[in-house]
Design a protein around this motif. Structure first.
Motif, short mmCIF file in Angstrom:
data_model
loop_
_atom_site.label_atom_id
_atom_site.label_comp_id
_atom_site.label_asym_id
_atom_site.label_seq_id
_atom_site.Cartn_x
_atom_site.Cartn_y
_atom_site.Cartn_z
N CYS A 1 -6.33 2.35 -7.42
CA CYS A 1 -5.30 2.88 -6.79
C CYS A 1 -4.89 4.07 -7.26
N HIS B 1 -1.40 -4.15 -9.13
CA HIS B 1 -2.50 -4.75 -9.24
C HIS B 1 -3.12 -5.15 -10.53
N ALA C 1 -2.53 4.03 -10.61
CA ALA C 1 -3.25 3.90 -11.57
C ALA C 1 -3.97 5.33 -12.26
N CYS D 1 -7.72 0.60 -12.50
CA CYS D 1 -7.42 0.28 -11.22
C CYS D 1 -7.99 1.47 -10.18
N CYS E 1 -0.04 -0.38 -12.69
CA CYS E 1 0.31 -0.55 -11.23
C CYS E 1 0.41 -2.38 -11.11
ZN LIG Z 1 -3.58 -0.48 -8.65
#
Ligand SMILES: [Zn+2]
Length: 89
Positions: free
Chosen positions: A59, A70, A62, A57, A68
């Motif tokens: 973000c 997501h 991550a 991911c 995460c």
């Molecule tokens: Zn994420």
């Protein structure tokens, strides 16, 4: 990025995803866009050359190797799609 070994690993992230209900947009099989606090994050689910299921991911969490929400949200869609693919193959 992390290697997916089992569903237990995702429990906390799934609980958070259920609470926050991010939008998951399908890009193509294995690629998803998930809404987060600062816009959309890209989540990539793939099998690496050794056969490990990896999830990446974009973000900050991550990047540090955290699971995460997501990733959890994208994975729930990805796993469903993968099952359907296996059935039709
Ligand atoms: Zn994420």
């Amino acid at each position: 990025m992390f290697i997916l070994k089992g569903i237990e690993q995702l429990e906390k992230a799934i609980a958070k995803a259920k609470k926050l209900r991010p939008r998951v947009e399908f890009d193509r099989f294995g690629r998803y866009s998930v809404s987060g606090s600062k816009g959309y994050y890209k989540v990539i689910c793939r099998k690496d050359e050794r056969g490990y299921k990896t999830v990446a991911c974009t973000c900050k969490g991550a990047e540090k190797g955290l699971v995460c929400y997501h990733s959890a949200a994208a994975l729930s869609l990805h796993i469903g799609l993968a099952r359907r693919q296996q059935q039709t193959a």
